[in-house]
Design a protein around this motif. Structure first.
Motif, PDB file in Angstrom:
ATOM      1  N   TYR A 215       0.662  -1.556  -0.348  1.00 10.80           N
ATOM      2  CA  TYR A 215       0.053  -0.001   0.297  1.00 10.80           C
ATOM      3  C   TYR A 215       0.792   0.846   0.144  1.00 10.80           C
ATOM      4  O   TYR A 215       2.157   1.650   0.598  1.00 10.80           O
ATOM      5  N   LEU A 216       0.241   2.634  -0.121  1.00 12.95           N
ATOM      6  CA  LEU A 216       0.589   3.938  -0.408  1.00 12.95           C
ATOM      7  C   LEU A 216       1.423   4.330   0.747  1.00 12.95           C
ATOM      8  O   LEU A 216      -0.001   3.727   1.476  1.00 12.95           O
ATOM      9  N   TYR A 217       2.088   4.696   1.459  1.00 17.47           N
ATOM     10  CA  TYR A 217       2.344   5.559   2.698  1.00 17.47           C
ATOM     11  C   TYR A 217       1.688   6.856   2.387  1.00 17.47           C
ATOM     12  O   TYR A 217       1.627   7.307   1.313  1.00 17.47           O
ATOM     13  N   GLU A 220       3.863   9.021   0.273  1.00 22.16           N
ATOM     14  CA  GLU A 220       3.749   8.628  -1.185  1.00 22.16           C
ATOM     15  C   GLU A 220       2.526   9.043  -2.179  1.00 22.16           C
ATOM     16  O   GLU A 220       2.886   9.238  -3.260  1.00 22.16           O
ATOM     17  N   ASP A 221       1.461   9.201  -1.698  1.00 23.43           N
ATOM     18  CA  ASP A 221      -0.410   9.485  -1.930  1.00 23.43           C
ATOM     19  C   ASP A 221       0.379  10.960  -1.964  1.00 23.43           C
ATOM     20  O   ASP A 221      -0.322  11.179  -3.299  1.00 23.43           O
ATOM     21  N   GLN A 222       0.222  11.621  -1.199  1.00 25.88           N
ATOM     22  CA  GLN A 222       1.255  13.202  -1.500  1.00 25.88           C
ATOM     23  C   GLN A 222       2.296  13.200  -2.718  1.00 25.88           C
ATOM     24  O   GLN A 222       1.445  13.671  -3.584  1.00 25.88           O
ATOM     25  N   ARG A 326       3.500   3.662 -13.468  1.00 27.18           N
ATOM     26  CA  ARG A 326       4.674   4.332 -14.129  1.00 27.18           C
ATOM     27  C   ARG A 326       4.422   5.826 -13.020  1.00 27.18           C
ATOM     28  O   ARG A 326       5.638   6.722 -12.971  1.00 27.18           O
ATOM     29  N   ASP A 327       3.047   6.333 -12.860  1.00 22.59           N
ATOM     30  CA  ASP A 327       2.408   7.052 -12.105  1.00 22.59           C
ATOM     31  C   ASP A 327       3.830   7.730 -10.583  1.00 22.59           C
ATOM     32  O   ASP A 327       3.936   8.725 -10.720  1.00 22.59           O
ATOM     33  N   LEU A 328       3.451   7.003 -10.014  1.00 20.73           N
ATOM     34  CA  LEU A 328       4.398   6.315  -9.062  1.00 20.73           C
ATOM     35  C   LEU A 328       6.192   6.765  -8.995  1.00 20.73           C
ATOM     36  O   LEU A 328       6.621   7.938  -7.688  1.00 20.73           O
ATOM     37  N   VAL A 333       8.373   8.163  -6.324  1.00 17.93           N
ATOM     38  CA  VAL A 333       7.941   7.783  -5.590  1.00 17.93           C
ATOM     39  C   VAL A 333       8.728   5.858  -5.885  1.00 17.93           C
ATOM     40  O   VAL A 333       8.783   5.174  -7.499  1.00 17.93           O
ATOM     41  N   LYS A 334      10.070   6.034  -5.182  1.00 14.25           N
ATOM     42  CA  LYS A 334      10.958   4.331  -5.299  1.00 14.25           C
ATOM     43  C   LYS A 334      11.319   3.359  -4.587  1.00 14.25           C
ATOM     44  O   LYS A 334      12.190   2.539  -4.665  1.00 14.25           O
ATOM     45  N   ARG A 335       9.967   3.577  -3.420  1.00 14.03           N
ATOM     46  CA  ARG A 335       9.778   2.139  -2.813  1.00 14.03           C
ATOM     47  C   ARG A 335       9.965   1.325  -3.224  1.00 14.03           C
ATOM     48  O   ARG A 335       8.906   0.733  -4.169  1.00 14.03           O
ATOM     49  N   PRO A 336      11.231   0.311  -2.883  1.00 13.74           N
ATOM     50  CA  PRO A 336      11.111  -0.828  -3.731  1.00 13.74           C
ATOM     51  C   PRO A 336       9.916  -2.383  -3.964  1.00 13.74           C
ATOM     52  O   PRO A 336       9.645  -3.113  -4.877  1.00 13.74           O
TER      53      PRO A 336
END
Length: 476
Positions: A215-217, A220-222, A326-328, A333-336
Motif C-alpha cells: 500500500y502507499l504511505y 507517497e500518496d501526497q 508509472r505515475d508513482l 516514489v522509489k520504494r522497491p
C-alpha cells in the motif's frame, strides 16, 4: 434426372469450408472447424449438401442455414451421429423442429452482453463482464467456442486449462475455469439447454497461497497526487479510490447523477453485488469533486461520467495498474516493495488503493460496518483480508484530497495575479463553487504552494465570521 447435391469444398487459410445451396441460387459457406484433413472435409461437405436437400424437400427451407451450421461444427463420432438421427426424425414428419442448441461461444456472449440477464432477471444478475469477455476471447473460445453446449464434455474443459499460457497466476487460472463452469451452469438453468453440468465439483484450480500485498504511505500518496506530470483525472481517480473504497469499475462508471455534490452524498444503485448503497463522502473528497466540476466540467450533464478529461474523453480504467506504477515512478516514489514481482509478492495494483482505504479506516477507529457501507463487502472475512500494518506503524490518516491536489486547492488554483472572474470577488467565487470562507480572500496574496493557504491551516479564528476577523486584526 436431377444431379445429386454434393456441395463445393473451399480451402481456407486455416482449414476448410463447405459451400452449400440453401434455396434456388442462394449458396452459403459453412466453416468446418472439426475437419482436419481434406478427405474428412470432402466427406462432411457431401453429407451436408445431401442433408440440405432432404430438409428442403421436407418443407423446412427456413431451417436449412441453422441446421447446416450445426452439422458443420459437429465432431465425428457420436455428436455427428446424433445430428444425423435428428435430421432423420425431422424429415420423417414426426416432429416439427430440432432443438436449437447454441454453441459455447454464442451462449457465453448472451451472458456477457446482458441478454441472459434480460431473459432471466431473477436468476442472472447484471454485472461488469469485461474480464469475463477478455478471458473468453483469449483463452476459451479459440479452443471450445464452436462446440454446441449439448456436446461439451469434461475433456473440453480440460483442453481449455491445458492451453492457458505458462506463467499465468493461480488466481487467473481459477478465474478462467470459473468462467467455463459458470457458462455451463447457466446452460443447465435457467436456459435449460443441457441437463447437467459436465464439470464436477472440486475441478476449479486451488489458489494455494496469497501473495504479499502493499500500500502507499501517506507521503507517497501526497507525492503522487501533487505530481503535475501525472494526468489530473488519474490523480483524482486514485485519490478518491484510496479515500472512499469503491471498486475500480464502480468509480470509473460514476456519473454526475450519482452524486449530490452540494451535500457530499454518493448513491451506487448498480454495482457488482446488486446491493444499492449510499453514504456521505469524506468532506475533502466532496470539496474536490465540487472543484473538479466547477473548474473543469462546468457544463457537465447529469449522465456525463465524472472521471473524464475536459474534452469529454472518459478515463480508461482497465490496465490502470501499469499506469499507477508509472505515475508513482514519475512522482519520485522509489520504494522497491511497490514494484517487486516475485513468488511471494506482487507489485502495487489499483485494487490496493481500495485495500488502503480499508486499512486506514480501521486503523483510525472506523467500524467494519462503516467500511462495508462504502466498499460493499458482505462479510468481515473479506474486510479482514485487506488489513495491513498501518496502525502499528502509526501512519495516521491520508491528507485531505483537496489539499493534496494543487489544482483543487482553495481558491481553486486561480492564478495569483488573476482578476476576479466576471468581476466576482474571490470569496464569492469560492462560495459559489461550494466553499464557504468567512473572511475576504485576496487571490494575489495567497500561494497555492504554501501550506498556509489550505483550509485546515487557516487560523481557527478565520472560521468564525466577523468576530474572527476582528481577532486577527487585534493580533496584528
Amino acid at each position: 434426372m436431377s444431379r445429386e447435391a454434393s456441395g463445393e469444398l473451399r480451402r481456407l487459410a486455416a482449414g476448410f469450408a463447405a459451400r452449400i445451396t440453401i434455396e434456388g441460387r442462394e449458396r452459403r459457406d459453412f466453416v468446418l472447424p472439426t475437419c482436419k484433413t481434406e478427405e474428412a472435409a470432402e466427406e462432411r461437405k457431401t453429407a451436408l449438401a445431401k442433408i440440405a436437400a432432404r430438409v428442403r424437400r421436407a418443407g423446412h427451407v427456413d431451417k436449412v442455414p441453422r441446421l447446416i451450421e450445426t452439422g458443420a461444427k459437429a465432431r465425428a463420432g457420436r455428436p455427428w451421429e446424433t445430428f444425423v438421427a435428428a435430421i432423420d426424425v425431422l424429415c420423417s414428419g414426426t416432429v416439427e423442429a430440432i432443438a436449437d442448441v447454441p454453441t459455447f461461444a454464442d451462449f457465453a456472449k448472451d451472458w456477457t452482453d446482458g441478454t441472459l440477464s434480460q431473459r432471466f432477471p431473477d436468476h442472472v444478475p447484471k454485472k461488469d463482464h469485461d474480464p469475463d469477455e477478455r478471458f473468453m476471447r483469449l483463452y476459451i473460445n479459440p479452443h471450445v467456442g464452436s462446440i454446441p453446449l449439448n456436446e461439451f464434455t469434461f475433456d473440453d474443459a480440460e483442453l481449455v486449462m491445458a492451453n492457458v499460457p505458462d506463467g499465468k497466476s493461480p488466481s487467473t487460472r481459477r478465474h478462467i475455469a470459473q468462467v467455463v463452469r459458470r457458462v455451463l451452469g447457466l446452460a443447465v438453468y435457467p436456459a435449460r439447454h443441457i441437463k447437467e453440468n459436465p464439470i464436477p465439483r472440486g475441478w476449479l484450480p486451488k489458489v494455494k497461497q496469497s501473495k504479499a500485498f502493499t500500500y502507499l504511505y501517506p507521503e507517497e500518496d501526497q507525492a503522487l497526487l501533487a505530481c503535475a506530470d501525472v494526468s489530473l483525472v488519474r490523480r483524482l481517480f486514485f485519490g478518491v479510490l484510496a479515500r472512499e473504497g469503491m471498486r475500480r469499475d464502480e468509480l470509473g462508471a460514476l456519473r454526475w447523477r450519482d452524486l449530490d455534490i452540494k451535500r457530499g452524498h454518493v448513491m451506487l444503485d448498480e454495482n457488482k453485488t446488486d446491493d444499492p448503497r449510499s453514504w456521505a463522502l469524506d468532506p475533502a473528497v466532496a470539496r474536490s469533486l465540487r472543484a473538479w466540476k466547477g473548474r473543469f466540467h462546468p457544463d457537465a450533464e447529469a449522465d456525463d461520467l465524472v472521471f473524464s478529461e475536459p474534452g469529454g474523453v472518459a478515463l480508461y480504467t482497465l490496465h490502470l495498474a501499469d499506469e499507477l506504477r508509472r505515475d508513482l515512478h514519475d512522482a519520485g516514489v522509489k520504494r522497491p516493495a511497490l514494484y517487486e514481482r516475485s513468488e511471494v509478492r506482487r507489485p502495487i495494483r489499483v485494487h490496493d488503493l481500495r485495500a488502503t482505504f480499508v486499512t486506514v479506516s480501521l486503523a483510525n477507529g472506523r467500524t467494519e460496518t462503516w467500511v462495508a457501507d462504502r466498499t460493499g463487502h458482505r462479510s468481515s472475512v473479506m474486510i479482514n483480508r485487506y488489513r495491513r500494518t498501518w496502525a502499528e506503524l502509526a501512519l495516521g490518516p491520508l491528507a485531505p484530497l483537496d489539499e493534496a491536489i494543487p489544482e483543487l486547492r482553495l481558491p481553486h488554483g486561480l492564478p495569483h495575479d488573476a482578476s476576479p472572474v466576471g468581476g466576482e470577488d474571490a470569496s464569492k467565487l469560492a462560495e459559489r463553487e461550494g466553499f464557504e470562507p468567512s473572511v475576504p480572500l485576496r487571490v494575489h496574496m495567497i500561494s497555492n504552494h504554501a501550506p498556509s493557504t489550505t483550509r485546515s491551516s487557516l487560523p481557527e479564528a478565520c472560521l468564525h465570521g466577523q468576530a474572527g476577523e476582528r481577532e486577527l486584526r487585534g493580533r496584528s
